[in-house]
Motif scaffolding. Structure first.
Motif, PDB file in Angstrom:
ATOM      1  N   THR A 215      40.588  54.429  -5.322  1.00  0.00           N
ATOM      2  CA  THR A 215      41.436  53.517  -6.076  1.00  0.00           C
ATOM      3  C   THR A 215      41.281  52.120  -5.504  1.00  0.00           C
ATOM      4  OG1 THR A 215      43.081  55.211  -6.636  1.00  0.00           O
ATOM      5  CG2 THR A 215      43.865  52.941  -6.578  1.00  0.00           C
ATOM      6  N   LYS A 216      41.302  51.121  -6.366  1.00  0.00           N
ATOM      7  CA  LYS A 216      41.207  49.743  -5.893  1.00  0.00           C
ATOM      8  C   LYS A 216      42.582  49.079  -6.000  1.00  0.00           C
ATOM      9  CE  LYS A 216      37.470  47.348  -6.288  1.00  0.00           C
ATOM     10  NZ  LYS A 216      36.297  46.561  -6.774  1.00  0.00           N
ATOM     11  N   ILE A 217      43.026  48.476  -4.886  1.00  0.00           N
ATOM     12  CA  ILE A 217      44.279  47.714  -4.882  1.00  0.00           C
ATOM     13  C   ILE A 217      43.939  46.234  -5.042  1.00  0.00           C
ATOM     14  CG2 ILE A 217      46.353  47.089  -3.594  1.00  0.00           C
ATOM     15  CD1 ILE A 217      46.078  49.668  -2.017  1.00  0.00           C
ATOM     16  N   HIS A 218      44.509  45.598  -6.048  1.00  0.00           N
ATOM     17  CA  HIS A 218      44.367  44.161  -6.275  1.00  0.00           C
ATOM     18  C   HIS A 218      45.681  43.508  -5.849  1.00  0.00           C
ATOM     19  CE1 HIS A 218      40.836  44.883  -8.936  1.00  0.00           C
ATOM     20  NE2 HIS A 218      41.511  45.984  -9.262  1.00  0.00           N
ATOM     21  N   ALA A 219      45.614  42.401  -5.127  1.00  0.00           N
ATOM     22  CA  ALA A 219      46.853  41.796  -4.627  1.00  0.00           C
ATOM     23  C   ALA A 219      46.748  40.283  -4.527  1.00  0.00           C
ATOM     24  CB  ALA A 219      47.210  42.375  -3.261  1.00  0.00           C
ATOM     25  N   VAL A 220      47.919  39.653  -4.604  1.00  0.00           N
ATOM     26  CA  VAL A 220      48.074  38.213  -4.367  1.00  0.00           C
ATOM     27  C   VAL A 220      49.099  38.054  -3.256  1.00  0.00           C
ATOM     28  CG1 VAL A 220      48.752  35.983  -5.351  1.00  0.00           C
ATOM     29  CG2 VAL A 220      47.610  37.683  -6.795  1.00  0.00           C
ATOM     30  N   VAL A 221      48.765  37.266  -2.230  1.00  0.00           N
ATOM     31  CA  VAL A 221      49.715  37.010  -1.143  1.00  0.00           C
ATOM     32  C   VAL A 221      49.988  35.518  -1.034  1.00  0.00           C
ATOM     33  CG1 VAL A 221      48.923  39.036   0.146  1.00  0.00           C
ATOM     34  CG2 VAL A 221      47.967  36.782   0.685  1.00  0.00           C
ATOM     35  N   ASP A 222      51.123  35.173  -0.408  1.00  0.00           N
ATOM     36  CA  ASP A 222      51.497  33.768  -0.252  1.00  0.00           C
ATOM     37  C   ASP A 222      50.947  33.206   1.059  1.00  0.00           C
ATOM     38  OD1 ASP A 222      53.128  34.719   1.780  1.00  0.00           O
ATOM     39  OD2 ASP A 222      55.014  34.076   0.867  1.00  0.00           O
ATOM     40  N   ALA A 223      51.382  31.990   1.407  1.00  0.00           N
ATOM     41  CA  ALA A 223      50.858  31.301   2.586  1.00  0.00           C
ATOM     42  C   ALA A 223      51.267  31.969   3.896  1.00  0.00           C
ATOM     43  CB  ALA A 223      51.309  29.835   2.578  1.00  0.00           C
ATOM     44  N   LEU A 224      52.210  32.899   3.851  1.00  0.00           N
ATOM     45  CA  LEU A 224      52.615  33.648   5.035  1.00  0.00           C
ATOM     46  C   LEU A 224      51.964  35.028   5.083  1.00  0.00           C
ATOM     47  CD1 LEU A 224      56.429  32.737   5.085  1.00  0.00           C
ATOM     48  CD2 LEU A 224      54.590  31.696   6.423  1.00  0.00           C
ATOM     49  N   GLY A 225      51.104  35.306   4.115  1.00  0.00           N
ATOM     50  CA  GLY A 225      50.451  36.611   4.067  1.00  0.00           C
ATOM     51  C   GLY A 225      51.334  37.705   3.507  1.00  0.00           C
ATOM     52  N   LEU A 226      52.405  37.321   2.800  1.00  0.00           N
ATOM     53  CA  LEU A 226      53.318  38.298   2.218  1.00  0.00           C
ATOM     54  C   LEU A 226      52.962  38.533   0.757  1.00  0.00           C
ATOM     55  CD1 LEU A 226      56.662  37.027   3.772  1.00  0.00           C
ATOM     56  CD2 LEU A 226      55.412  39.112   4.385  1.00  0.00           C
TER      57      LEU A 226
ATOM     58  N   ARG B 183      62.278  46.657  -8.942  1.00  0.00           N
ATOM     59  CA  ARG B 183      63.440  45.753  -8.941  1.00  0.00           C
ATOM     60  C   ARG B 183      63.786  45.309  -7.518  1.00  0.00           C
ATOM     61  NH1 ARG B 183      65.447  49.472 -12.763  1.00  0.00           N
ATOM     62  NH2 ARG B 183      66.928  50.362 -11.269  1.00  0.00           N
ATOM     63  N   ILE B 184      63.699  46.229  -6.567  1.00  0.00           N
ATOM     64  CA  ILE B 184      63.990  45.864  -5.173  1.00  0.00           C
ATOM     65  C   ILE B 184      62.963  44.855  -4.673  1.00  0.00           C
ATOM     66  CG2 ILE B 184      64.104  46.704  -2.796  1.00  0.00           C
ATOM     67  CD1 ILE B 184      65.161  49.358  -3.871  1.00  0.00           C
ATOM     68  N   PHE B 185      61.673  45.104  -4.976  1.00  0.00           N
ATOM     69  CA  PHE B 185      60.634  44.172  -4.527  1.00  0.00           C
ATOM     70  C   PHE B 185      60.858  42.782  -5.118  1.00  0.00           C
ATOM     71  CE2 PHE B 185      56.564  42.026  -5.212  1.00  0.00           C
ATOM     72  CZ  PHE B 185      56.140  41.907  -3.900  1.00  0.00           C
ATOM     73  N   GLU B 186      61.147  42.696  -6.401  1.00  0.00           N
ATOM     74  CA  GLU B 186      61.358  41.399  -7.044  1.00  0.00           C
ATOM     75  C   GLU B 186      62.554  40.665  -6.437  1.00  0.00           C
ATOM     76  OE1 GLU B 186      61.695  42.320 -11.160  1.00  0.00           O
ATOM     77  OE2 GLU B 186      59.514  42.559 -11.456  1.00  0.00           O
ATOM     78  N   ALA B 187      63.583  41.412  -6.053  1.00  0.00           N
ATOM     79  CA  ALA B 187      64.766  40.781  -5.454  1.00  0.00           C
ATOM     80  C   ALA B 187      64.488  40.300  -4.030  1.00  0.00           C
ATOM     81  CB  ALA B 187      65.933  41.771  -5.455  1.00  0.00           C
ATOM     82  N   ILE B 188      63.734  41.075  -3.267  1.00  0.00           N
ATOM     83  CA  ILE B 188      63.454  40.733  -1.875  1.00  0.00           C
ATOM     84  C   ILE B 188      62.403  39.636  -1.766  1.00  0.00           C
ATOM     85  CG2 ILE B 188      62.562  41.642   0.315  1.00  0.00           C
ATOM     86  CD1 ILE B 188      65.355  42.634  -0.334  1.00  0.00           C
ATOM     87  N   ALA B 189      61.405  39.644  -2.677  1.00  0.00           N
ATOM     88  CA  ALA B 189      60.259  38.726  -2.582  1.00  0.00           C
ATOM     89  C   ALA B 189      60.395  37.545  -3.550  1.00  0.00           C
ATOM     90  CB  ALA B 189      58.968  39.482  -2.866  1.00  0.00           C
ATOM     91  N   ARG B 190      61.597  37.029  -3.725  1.00  0.00           N
ATOM     92  CA  ARG B 190      61.802  35.999  -4.759  1.00  0.00           C
ATOM     93  C   ARG B 190      61.526  34.577  -4.283  1.00  0.00           C
ATOM     94  NH1 ARG B 190      68.302  37.050  -5.267  1.00  0.00           N
ATOM     95  NH2 ARG B 190      68.852  36.581  -3.097  1.00  0.00           N
ATOM     96  N   GLU B 191      61.273  34.377  -2.996  1.00  0.00           N
ATOM     97  CA  GLU B 191      61.030  33.018  -2.495  1.00  0.00           C
ATOM     98  C   GLU B 191      59.745  32.968  -1.666  1.00  0.00           C
ATOM     99  OE1 GLU B 191      64.431  31.585  -0.409  1.00  0.00           O
ATOM    100  OE2 GLU B 191      65.714  31.584  -2.184  1.00  0.00           O
ATOM    101  N   PRO B 192      58.579  33.177  -2.308  1.00  0.00           N
ATOM    102  CA  PRO B 192      57.311  33.103  -1.562  1.00  0.00           C
ATOM    103  C   PRO B 192      56.956  31.668  -1.189  1.00  0.00           C
ATOM    104  CG  PRO B 192      56.889  33.406  -3.895  1.00  0.00           C
ATOM    105  CD  PRO B 192      58.378  33.517  -3.713  1.00  0.00           C
ATOM    106  N   ASP B 193      56.133  31.522  -0.179  1.00  0.00           N
ATOM    107  CA  ASP B 193      55.628  30.210   0.239  1.00  0.00           C
ATOM    108  C   ASP B 193      54.413  29.887  -0.629  1.00  0.00           C
ATOM    109  OD1 ASP B 193      54.388  28.033   1.470  1.00  0.00           O
ATOM    110  OD2 ASP B 193      54.923  28.678   3.476  1.00  0.00           O
ATOM    111  N   MET B 194      54.570  28.927  -1.562  1.00  0.00           N
ATOM    112  CA  MET B 194      53.545  28.642  -2.557  1.00  0.00           C
ATOM    113  C   MET B 194      52.607  27.505  -2.158  1.00  0.00           C
ATOM    114  SD  MET B 194      54.191  30.932  -4.831  1.00  0.00           S
ATOM    115  CE  MET B 194      53.518  30.472  -6.409  1.00  0.00           C
ATOM    116  N   GLU B 195      52.522  27.192  -0.852  1.00  0.00           N
ATOM    117  CA  GLU B 195      51.566  26.173  -0.424  1.00  0.00           C
ATOM    118  C   GLU B 195      50.159  26.603  -0.836  1.00  0.00           C
ATOM    119  OE1 GLU B 195      49.891  24.002   3.644  1.00  0.00           O
ATOM    120  OE2 GLU B 195      51.645  25.318   3.745  1.00  0.00           O
ATOM    121  N   TRP B 196      49.852  27.865  -0.622  1.00  0.00           N
ATOM    122  CA  TRP B 196      48.622  28.439  -1.156  1.00  0.00           C
ATOM    123  C   TRP B 196      48.835  29.927  -1.421  1.00  0.00           C
ATOM    124  CZ3 TRP B 196      47.010  32.330   1.994  1.00  0.00           C
ATOM    125  CH2 TRP B 196      47.241  32.222   3.372  1.00  0.00           C
ATOM    126  N   LEU B 197      48.008  30.446  -2.312  1.00  0.00           N
ATOM    127  CA  LEU B 197      47.987  31.872  -2.606  1.00  0.00           C
ATOM    128  C   LEU B 197      46.565  32.378  -2.399  1.00  0.00           C
ATOM    129  CD1 LEU B 197      50.043  32.003  -5.943  1.00  0.00           C
ATOM    130  CD2 LEU B 197      50.863  32.600  -3.659  1.00  0.00           C
TER     131      LEU B 197
END
Length: 254
Positions: free
Chosen positions: A129-140, A78-92
């Motif tokens: 363990t394998k970590i799968h991730a998606v980051v935004d245009a700022l690398g977040l 819940r904290i992550f979703e609240a803090i990361a709610r405005e990603p830069d969607m120019e690219w992922l």
């Protein structure tokens, strides 16, 4: 160590999402900031729970029990979703990395599904363990998941990308699959994915935009600066991904 304790401005952004701390007759019932600092210290140092300095953070048993309660209640999510709610969607960018697991991580209870159910498995790199991730245009970080070390990179890719509307989606050849291409196009984006060599039709991709994959590589590099993540000691997947969520929250707050 940088990131070991919260700055005042970081705590101000977090405090409304932290459970507990309600006022009682003798003052606050729990100190949310001290607990958050305790798990930051633990994640940064890679130390055991029993090594938590009691003079700074209180009894380690109290912090350990509270961490497990937060995991069960989904507090970090819940904290992550609240803090990361405005990603830069120019690219992922989407990718995966393998984390070596310590022998201590093995041996989870069979009733919990065994090793694979706890995102543990053997690949050419060993037990991990394998970590799968998606980051935004700022690398977040925008989304992430974990699986056993031998899991194919494409396995969770469509689920992780579903509902994310970016102008471009960057990935390496391991993600060159029709299912992912179609999903990205349906969501109004452009796949920037090199074709696999066995494809009869070698499709075009934006090679200049592809260079922006530094964002996902940078995210993994920053994650591995957290020693509790760089080597997995936790038997349960939920406890391990809790530290990944914690580190991701701190990257957004940096």
């Amino acid at each position: 160590m940088e990131g070991e304790i919260l700055r005042d401005d970081q705590w101000e952004r977090l405090r409304e999402f932290v459970p507990g701390g309600r006022q009682g007759r003798r003052g606050p019932r729990s100190d949310g900031r001290r607990f958050f600092n305790a798990i930051l210290w633990l994640a940064r140092s890679g130390a055991r729970w029993k090594d938590l300095p009691e003079d700074r953070f209180g009894p380690y048993q109290t912090a350990k029990r509270r961490y497990y309660r937060w995991i069960e209640a989904g507090v970090f999510e819940r904290i992550f979703e609240a803090i990361a709610r405005e990603p830069d969607m120019e690219w992922l960018a989407i990718d995966a990395t393998v984390i070596r697991a310590h022998a201590q991580a093995a041996g989870g209870a069979r009733k919990k599904g065994g090793s694979e159910a706890q995102a543990l498995g053997r690949s050419r790199g060993g037990f991990g363990t394998k970590i799968h991730a998606v980051v935004d245009a700022l690398g977040l970080p925008v989304r992430f998941d974990i699986g056993p070390g031998q899991q194919n990179d494409m396995a969770p890719a469509c689920r992780l990308m579903s509902g994310l509307h970016a102008q471009q989606v960057l990935a390496d050849r391991a993600y060159d699959a029709d299912s992912l291409h179609d999903l990205i196009l349906e969501q109004g984006g452009e796949p920037v994915i090199p074709p696999r060599r066995h494809r009869k039709h070698q499709h075009h991709y934006d090679q200049i935009a592809y260079k922006n994959r530094w964002g996902i590589e940078g995210y993994f590099a920053k994650l591995k600066q957290w020693r509790r993540i760089a080597t997995r000691y936790d038997k349960l997947a939920a406890n391990f991904i809790g530290f990944i969520k914690l580190a991701s929250i701190m990257l957004w707050l940096k």
